[in-house]
Design a protein around this motif. Sequence first.
Motif, short mmCIF file in Angstrom:
data_model
loop_
_atom_site.label_atom_id
_atom_site.label_comp_id
_atom_site.label_asym_id
_atom_site.label_seq_id
_atom_site.Cartn_x
_atom_site.Cartn_y
_atom_site.Cartn_z
N MET A 147 -34.19 108.29 64.34
CA MET A 147 -35.29 107.78 63.52
C MET A 147 -36.36 108.84 63.29
SD MET A 147 -34.36 104.77 62.78
CE MET A 147 -35.88 104.12 62.11
N SER A 148 -36.35 109.89 64.09
CA SER A 148 -37.37 110.92 63.93
C SER A 148 -37.28 111.62 62.60
CB SER A 148 -37.24 111.95 65.06
OG SER A 148 -35.96 112.57 65.01
N SER A 149 -36.09 111.58 61.98
CA SER A 149 -35.92 112.24 60.68
C SER A 149 -36.65 111.53 59.57
CB SER A 149 -34.43 112.33 60.34
OG SER A 149 -33.88 111.01 60.24
N ASP A 150 -37.09 110.29 59.84
CA ASP A 150 -37.79 109.52 58.82
C ASP A 150 -39.28 109.80 58.80
OD1 ASP A 150 -35.99 106.37 58.44
OD2 ASP A 150 -35.65 108.37 57.64
N LEU A 151 -39.71 110.78 59.62
CA LEU A 151 -41.10 111.23 59.57
C LEU A 151 -42.08 110.08 59.69
CD1 LEU A 151 -40.84 113.79 56.66
CD2 LEU A 151 -40.78 114.27 59.09
N LYS A 152 -42.02 109.35 60.80
CA LYS A 152 -42.91 108.22 61.01
C LYS A 152 -43.91 108.53 62.11
CE LYS A 152 -39.34 104.90 59.74
NZ LYS A 152 -38.49 103.79 60.20
N PRO A 153 -44.95 109.30 61.80
CA PRO A 153 -45.93 109.64 62.82
C PRO A 153 -46.78 108.43 63.15
CG PRO A 153 -46.64 110.47 60.70
CD PRO A 153 -45.26 109.91 60.50
N MET A 189 -41.12 115.62 51.32
CA MET A 189 -40.56 115.54 49.97
C MET A 189 -39.08 115.20 50.00
SD MET A 189 -42.52 118.75 48.11
CE MET A 189 -41.78 118.39 46.52
N ARG A 190 -38.36 115.79 50.96
CA ARG A 190 -36.93 115.48 51.08
C ARG A 190 -36.72 114.02 51.46
NH1 ARG A 190 -36.79 120.75 53.51
NH2 ARG A 190 -36.95 119.79 55.58
N ALA A 203 -33.31 107.66 46.04
CA ALA A 203 -31.98 107.92 45.48
C ALA A 203 -31.29 106.64 45.02
CB ALA A 203 -31.11 108.65 46.50
N VAL A 204 -31.54 105.53 45.71
CA VAL A 204 -30.87 104.27 45.37
C VAL A 204 -31.23 103.80 43.96
CG1 VAL A 204 -32.71 102.83 46.34
CG2 VAL A 204 -30.39 101.93 46.22
N GLY A 264 -46.46 106.34 58.41
CA GLY A 264 -46.29 107.68 57.85
C GLY A 264 -47.51 108.14 57.09
N ARG A 265 -47.76 109.45 57.13
CA ARG A 265 -48.94 110.00 56.45
C ARG A 265 -48.62 111.26 55.64
NH1 ARG A 265 -50.04 105.69 57.64
NH2 ARG A 265 -51.89 104.87 58.69
N ASP A 266 -47.34 111.55 55.44
CA ASP A 266 -46.95 112.77 54.72
C ASP A 266 -46.92 112.48 53.22
OD1 ASP A 266 -45.73 115.05 53.68
OD2 ASP A 266 -44.51 115.35 55.47
N LEU A 267 -47.86 113.08 52.48
CA LEU A 267 -47.94 112.86 51.04
C LEU A 267 -46.71 113.39 50.31
CD1 LEU A 267 -49.96 111.70 48.95
CD2 LEU A 267 -50.74 114.04 48.57
N GLY A 268 -45.95 114.24 50.97
CA GLY A 268 -44.73 114.77 50.38
C GLY A 268 -43.74 113.68 50.02
N VAL A 269 -43.78 112.55 50.71
CA VAL A 269 -42.89 111.43 50.40
C VAL A 269 -43.15 110.93 48.98
CG1 VAL A 269 -42.28 109.05 51.00
CG2 VAL A 269 -42.59 110.76 52.81
N LEU A 270 -44.42 110.76 48.64
CA LEU A 270 -44.78 110.33 47.29
C LEU A 270 -44.39 111.39 46.25
CD1 LEU A 270 -48.35 108.70 47.38
CD2 LEU A 270 -46.21 107.63 46.65
N ILE A 271 -44.71 112.63 46.55
CA ILE A 271 -44.45 113.70 45.59
C ILE A 271 -42.95 113.91 45.40
CG2 ILE A 271 -44.72 116.17 45.15
CD1 ILE A 271 -47.39 116.05 46.58
N GLY A 272 -42.19 113.92 46.47
CA GLY A 272 -40.75 114.13 46.38
C GLY A 272 -40.07 113.05 45.57
N ALA A 273 -40.43 111.78 45.84
CA ALA A 273 -39.83 110.67 45.10
C ALA A 273 -40.21 110.74 43.62
CB ALA A 273 -40.27 109.34 45.70
N GLY A 274 -41.49 111.00 43.34
CA GLY A 274 -41.94 111.05 41.95
C GLY A 274 -41.35 112.21 41.18
N LEU A 275 -41.28 113.37 41.81
CA LEU A 275 -40.73 114.55 41.14
C LEU A 275 -39.25 114.36 40.81
CD1 LEU A 275 -41.02 117.46 40.14
CD2 LEU A 275 -40.61 118.23 42.49
N MET A 276 -38.49 113.81 41.75
CA MET A 276 -37.07 113.59 41.50
C MET A 276 -36.86 112.58 40.36
SD MET A 276 -33.94 114.20 41.92
CE MET A 276 -34.15 115.42 43.20
N LEU A 277 -37.65 111.52 40.36
CA LEU A 277 -37.56 110.54 39.28
C LEU A 277 -37.86 111.18 37.93
CD1 LEU A 277 -39.28 107.48 40.97
CD2 LEU A 277 -36.91 107.58 40.23
#
Length: 242
Positions: A1-7, A20-21, A28-29, A140-153
């Motif tokens: 679960m650590s790979s899900d970046l849940k601080p 972002m990854r 992806a779904v 989670g607090r990594d803004l990269g999640v928002l940016i990564g999802a939005g950029l890929m879309l």
Amino acid sequence: MSSDLKPEPSAATQLTLAGMRLGIRRVAVLMPGIVVFSVAFGAAASAKGLSLFEAVLMSALVYAGVSQLVAMELWRPEWSWGAIAGLAVVTATVNARMVLQGASLQPWFVRHPRLVNAAHLFFFTDANWLIGTRYHGEGGRDLGVLIGAGLMLWLVWVAATVPGYLLGALVSDPRQYGIDLVMPIFFAAMIVPLWRGKRAALPWIIAGVVALITVRLVDGYAFIIIGALSGAVAGAFLDDPA
């Protein structure tokens, strides 16, 4: 679960490539539905007489999903200032929900520089808002999640416009293939973990009921903003100050 970046919730706000990854993996779904809708937009743009360059440029700079399809429905060969104003009002109404969605995440990204926020808000969509909301709710607090999802879309949306334009009207109506159900199903699946009990569900119910009533009584797309505002007002009054 650590790979899900849940601080832990107290963790400092951050922006990382790992985040972002994660955003890319979580969104992806939704890609099959995004591809078909973008293809549908490309086909509609071709049917309305736009050039391939104009269609791709619109997807890249406007990047408004459903609003682009709405714009194609209202597109005309000759324009007046009144027609332009009407198109602007309709698309603004459809996209007005983004104001509330962005405001709901403001405490998360307010600590980042304005330039960073301006960049990620350009890629801001319903999908990465929902992904970000769930991720933030998990701590989670990594803004990269928002940016990564939005950029890929954004990349998929722009790229899929090209085959849509070239294929013409082959997939001009996503409803014919049931693709219009992809977004509602995705949203329902993502919202379930955000459940906070019956009291917290009441604003959702109010927003849905008001939107359904509005769509019956008022032509156009006013039901979107009226429903959203109704839910927001209900949530504000029901929010526990404690």
